[in-house]
Design an enzyme around this catalytic site. Sequence first.
Site, PDB file in Angstrom:
ATOM      1  N   HIS A  99       0.950  -1.451  -0.163  1.00  0.00           N
ATOM      2  CA  HIS A  99       0.041   0.149  -0.146  1.00  0.00           C
ATOM      3  C   HIS A  99       0.972   1.154   0.164  1.00  0.00           C
ATOM      4  O   HIS A  99       2.226   1.026  -0.060  1.00  0.00           O
ATOM      5  CB  HIS A  99      -0.860  -0.081   1.053  1.00  0.00           C
ATOM      6  CG  HIS A  99      -0.456  -0.216   2.417  1.00  0.00           C
ATOM      7  ND1 HIS A  99       0.324   0.675   2.936  1.00  0.00           N
ATOM      8  CD2 HIS A  99      -0.444  -1.379   3.424  1.00  0.00           C
ATOM      9  CE1 HIS A  99       1.042   0.281   4.190  1.00  0.00           C
ATOM     10  NE2 HIS A  99       0.458  -0.877   4.447  1.00  0.00           N
ATOM     11  N   HIS A 114       4.095   1.333   2.319  1.00  0.00           N
ATOM     12  CA  HIS A 114       5.374   0.522   1.746  1.00  0.00           C
ATOM     13  C   HIS A 114       5.727   1.382   0.694  1.00  0.00           C
ATOM     14  O   HIS A 114       7.070   1.694   0.590  1.00  0.00           O
ATOM     15  CB  HIS A 114       4.919  -0.711   1.050  1.00  0.00           C
ATOM     16  CG  HIS A 114       4.411  -1.732   1.933  1.00  0.00           C
ATOM     17  ND1 HIS A 114       2.938  -2.027   2.205  1.00  0.00           N
ATOM     18  CD2 HIS A 114       4.798  -2.383   2.904  1.00  0.00           C
ATOM     19  CE1 HIS A 114       2.612  -2.818   3.163  1.00  0.00           C
ATOM     20  NE2 HIS A 114       3.721  -3.309   3.494  1.00  0.00           N
ATOM     21  N   GLN A 171       6.554 -15.346  12.604  1.00  0.00           N
ATOM     22  CA  GLN A 171       5.883 -14.158  13.308  1.00  0.00           C
ATOM     23  C   GLN A 171       4.401 -14.125  13.533  1.00  0.00           C
ATOM     24  O   GLN A 171       3.979 -13.232  14.054  1.00  0.00           O
ATOM     25  CB  GLN A 171       6.332 -12.600  12.614  1.00  0.00           C
ATOM     26  CG  GLN A 171       5.676 -12.370  11.462  1.00  0.00           C
ATOM     27  CD  GLN A 171       6.338 -11.238  10.722  1.00  0.00           C
ATOM     28  OE1 GLN A 171       7.745 -11.177  10.247  1.00  0.00           O
ATOM     29  NE2 GLN A 171       5.959 -10.092  10.725  1.00  0.00           N
TER      30      GLN A 171
END
Length: 360
Positions: free
Chosen positions: A61, A64, A88
């Site tokens: 998006h 970034h 993660q």
Amino acid sequence: MALRNQFMRAYPLRSYSSSCRRQRHVPFTIFRDVAGLREVRRPMFQPPNKVGFVPTMGALHEGHLSLVRHALNENNHVFVSIFVNPTQFGVNEDLDSYPKTWASDLEKLKTLQDEHLQSNTGGRDSRIQGIFAPSVKTMYPVLPPSSEIDGDGSFVTITPLSNWLEGASRPVFFRGVATVCMKLFNIVQPDRVYFGQKDVQQSVLIRRMVKDFHIPTQVRVIETSRESDGLAMSSRNVYLGERRRADVAILSKALFAARSTYDSGETSAQAIRQAAWRVFDELRHAGQWQANSCKLEVDYIALSGPDDMATFDDAAHVDPKEGAILSAAMKVFPVDHPANDEERGQISVRLIDNVLLSAK
């Protein structure tokens, strides 16, 4: 898989080596393993070259893209990684449903680079040199990656920082982040790496890791990109749907209210946090926070030190010479009365945000 096949038909591959390939209409190489990227990276160690690196999990998006723009403006070679890192995600978290938008990600990067080259006449001749998109086996070559708290594997742990705030709610999250970033930094060996302020605890943790392990990389943290109503941009926002999306800007609204309290001269940690809680309390009904479309659950609103994320208790005061970080996390439940298939299939979404209380 259908989206990937569609992209492969639109952008057929031709081989540069056994380990890196370039799409015909995309002006950068796609690296699938380590050797090919290192082969291209090797001559860039010669001065005056500078290499910037933007690690992502895809679903790109504007936040970034802002990081990539900064990297292009500050380095003459840029690499971007797209890798959804399994370590993660906790055992019961949303790894399988994490959005994957490979084709549109590459199109966005191509458009960004075209705009950069067209607007950069006479400036730094910088470009995206490649996209590192490895398999899980490439990133975790010895053992399958584990999301168990006591799982086997080679991990990087940064404590006590990784145990607070987001780490308290997501016990393996920062172990996974530190581990994959250590791997990526070793592979790319960038001069500068770029992270967004939205994930502020992550940024503090990465800076700590770079310092503690003597990694020759500068960590650049770029201001949070926001929607017009203040909501921090996030790949997970696509889960929200139209009705929940209209409700969740309350998270940033609460943080902005607390920041205004600090900017007016208040230094009491209790008073600053309470200014944020008051915004949520406008929605409290029958013991819970009820927005127009769904229930909300606030995990934490925390005031922390800017360098170590150590949380302030209510008796503490912010030192105006040092400032602080005000961060919050909120769980957004599915809509109360789903009206269509999209809403009936909704999952709960966890959103995080923060604001800086600036040093004066």
